[in-house]
Design a protein around this motif. Structure first.
Motif, PDB file in Angstrom:
ATOM      1  N   GLY A 135     -51.130  47.811  26.353  1.00 52.45           N
ATOM      2  CA  GLY A 135     -49.981  48.553  25.857  1.00 52.45           C
ATOM      3  C   GLY A 135     -49.436  48.084  24.516  1.00 52.45           C
ATOM      4  N   GLN A 136     -50.121  47.151  23.873  1.00 57.96           N
ATOM      5  CA  GLN A 136     -49.702  46.663  22.555  1.00 57.96           C
ATOM      6  C   GLN A 136     -50.852  46.869  21.573  1.00 57.96           C
ATOM      7  OE1 GLN A 136     -47.269  43.267  22.153  1.00 57.96           O
ATOM      8  NE2 GLN A 136     -47.085  43.002  24.357  1.00 57.96           N
ATOM      9  N   LEU A 187     -50.440  38.915  22.799  1.00 58.50           N
ATOM     10  CA  LEU A 187     -51.899  39.072  22.773  1.00 58.50           C
ATOM     11  C   LEU A 187     -52.590  37.919  22.056  1.00 58.50           C
ATOM     12  CD1 LEU A 187     -52.194  42.878  21.905  1.00 58.50           C
ATOM     13  CD2 LEU A 187     -52.227  41.798  24.163  1.00 58.50           C
ATOM     14  N   GLY A 188     -51.820  36.965  21.579  1.00 57.96           N
ATOM     15  CA  GLY A 188     -52.378  35.841  20.835  1.00 57.96           C
ATOM     16  C   GLY A 188     -53.354  35.016  21.660  1.00 57.96           C
ATOM     17  N   GLY A 189     -54.282  34.391  20.972  1.00 56.48           N
ATOM     18  CA  GLY A 189     -55.239  33.500  21.617  1.00 56.48           C
ATOM     19  C   GLY A 189     -56.403  34.185  22.296  1.00 56.48           C
TER      20      GLY A 189
END
Length: 108
Positions: free
Chosen positions: A23-24, A48-50
């Motif tokens: 959803g991002q 959503l990082g990494g």
């Protein structure tokens, strides 16, 4: 218009590559100037990082440059670091380090 690299969608009219996850949206903003694919900004939402999504976007940008015979100009610091850390991918496309950074190409 879709891109073949892992769900990345290229929106040339908006000058951005997008990757929707959970959803991002992660994105890479670019512009095409003549024979140059100028990479301006990469943005991955903190949640959503990494996950390597910036790298997926960069692989799509390299693919676009190869497909359209464009020279990559990495103005975005993330894009520049990613290309330096992935020399095999960087070697697939023409990279103009001088336009991307005044100090010239990375050592090595």
């Amino acid at each position: 218009m879709g891109d073949a690299v892992s769900g990345v969608v290229d929106h040339p009219e908006q000058g951005r590559l997008e990757l929707a996850v959970d959803g991002q949206t992660a994105l890479l903003v670019y512009r095409v100037e003549g024979v140059y694919l100028v990479l301006i900004h990469t943005e991955v939402p903190e949640l959503l990082g990494g996950r390597g999504l910036g790298g997926v976007l960069m692989a799509a940008a390299v693919e676009r440059a190869v497909r359209d015979d464009l020279t990559v100009v990495p103005l975005c610091p993330f894009a520049r670091r990613w290309l330096q850390r992935h020399p095999d991918e960087a070697a697939r496309a023409s990279i103009d380090w001088e336009l991307g950074h005044r100090s010239g190409p990375p050592p090595g």
